[in-house]
Design a protein around this motif. Sequence first.
Motif, PDB file in Angstrom:
ATOM      1  N   LEU A 119       0.851  -1.192   0.000  1.00  0.00           N
ATOM      2  CA  LEU A 119       0.000   0.000   0.000  1.00  0.00           C
ATOM      3  C   LEU A 119       0.883   1.237   0.000  1.00  0.00           C
ATOM      4  O   LEU A 119       1.932   1.260   0.657  1.00  0.00           O
ATOM      5  CB  LEU A 119      -0.898   0.041   1.237  1.00  0.00           C
ATOM      6  CG  LEU A 119      -1.847  -1.122   1.505  1.00  0.00           C
ATOM      7  CD1 LEU A 119      -2.621  -0.858   2.798  1.00  0.00           C
ATOM      8  CD2 LEU A 119      -2.797  -1.331   0.343  1.00  0.00           C
ATOM      9  N   CYS A 159      -6.163   4.600  -0.064  1.00  0.00           N
ATOM     10  CA  CYS A 159      -4.870   4.211  -0.658  1.00  0.00           C
ATOM     11  C   CYS A 159      -4.652   4.916  -1.997  1.00  0.00           C
ATOM     12  O   CYS A 159      -5.534   4.914  -2.856  1.00  0.00           O
ATOM     13  CB  CYS A 159      -4.819   2.703  -0.896  1.00  0.00           C
ATOM     14  SG  CYS A 159      -5.169   1.718   0.573  1.00  0.00           S
ATOM     15  N   THR A 166       0.094   5.123   0.983  1.00  0.00           N
ATOM     16  CA  THR A 166      -1.010   5.877   1.580  1.00  0.00           C
ATOM     17  C   THR A 166      -0.479   7.113   2.314  1.00  0.00           C
ATOM     18  O   THR A 166       0.731   7.318   2.416  1.00  0.00           O
ATOM     19  CB  THR A 166      -1.749   5.003   2.610  1.00  0.00           C
ATOM     20  OG1 THR A 166      -0.855   4.738   3.711  1.00  0.00           O
ATOM     21  CG2 THR A 166      -2.193   3.684   2.020  1.00  0.00           C
TER      22      THR A 166
END
Length: 311
Positions: A208, A228, A210
């Motif tokens: 991810l 995300c 983010t």
Amino acid sequence: MAKNLLLTAKTAQDINNRIDRVLRGLGNPEPPLRLEDVRELLKLDRAFYKADDPSVIQETISRIRIATIQVYQRPTLLIEAIQKFSLKALYIPDRKRILLDASLPEKKHRWNEAHEIGHSLIPWHDEMMLGDNIITLSHNCHEHIEAEANYAAGQLLFLRDRFLMEACSVEPTINSINRLHNIFGNTISTTLYRFIETVGVELPIVGLITDHPHIMRRPETFDYDKPCRHFIQSPAFAKRFSKLSETELFDSVSGYCGSQRGGSLGKAELILDDDNGSQHRFIFETFFNTYDALTLGVYCHPESRIIAIAG
């Protein structure tokens, strides 16, 4: 945000062959790759523009594909198109020219330039760059074109088999990705992306990119429904865990992340359900580079079920 789109094996191999020819033409260089050498080999021109400075680019264009639905029917100034659509980079095939937004941080220039080189290397992109047709007007087609250019950029900047050899020889950890980021001279975010796609052909790995996951560090613009910027699935992960949503995974990651301003935010073992409802254990870790939080999740083993038997 959308999960990364994985290309078909046939398309990926076609692009691999084109990148291999470029790297052979450069004498199979050592990392980091010099993009000026690539431009010289391919006879590409590069220029920088500023969206608020019309004196830099005053070229007139008659047709250009900007996104999925814009088609110019009349000549217009290129700078007008750049301003109107907030372009950060583009490739003009008939002039073999790459244009980059000078206002972006320098670290982003390298990826954007490689992405546009990718467009220049894929012959079926040329016509599409000069105007949409009934096929390229579809959002799906646009996504595939951009995914192909991104794939080509990754293969080029990470020197194909050289990165494969290096990535497969180290432990799948954030520390390893940091080391590879220094060797290949690309951003840590693009290194994370390429690492997952390379090492995760057989091993389920997920990543991810983010904002800071800790609730006290999230920016005011944080969107819980789309937490995300990138949800990166390895081929093996996409095959077995396709039903897992980004919000579910982000919630799990947030549960172990601390509120540190930078560096490691934490590490934990998480249980994820596959598409058949079976449970599997992963090791997750998250690193914050003060701009992005980078999360890596690596498969460990199936989770044993405990069955209670009445005595």
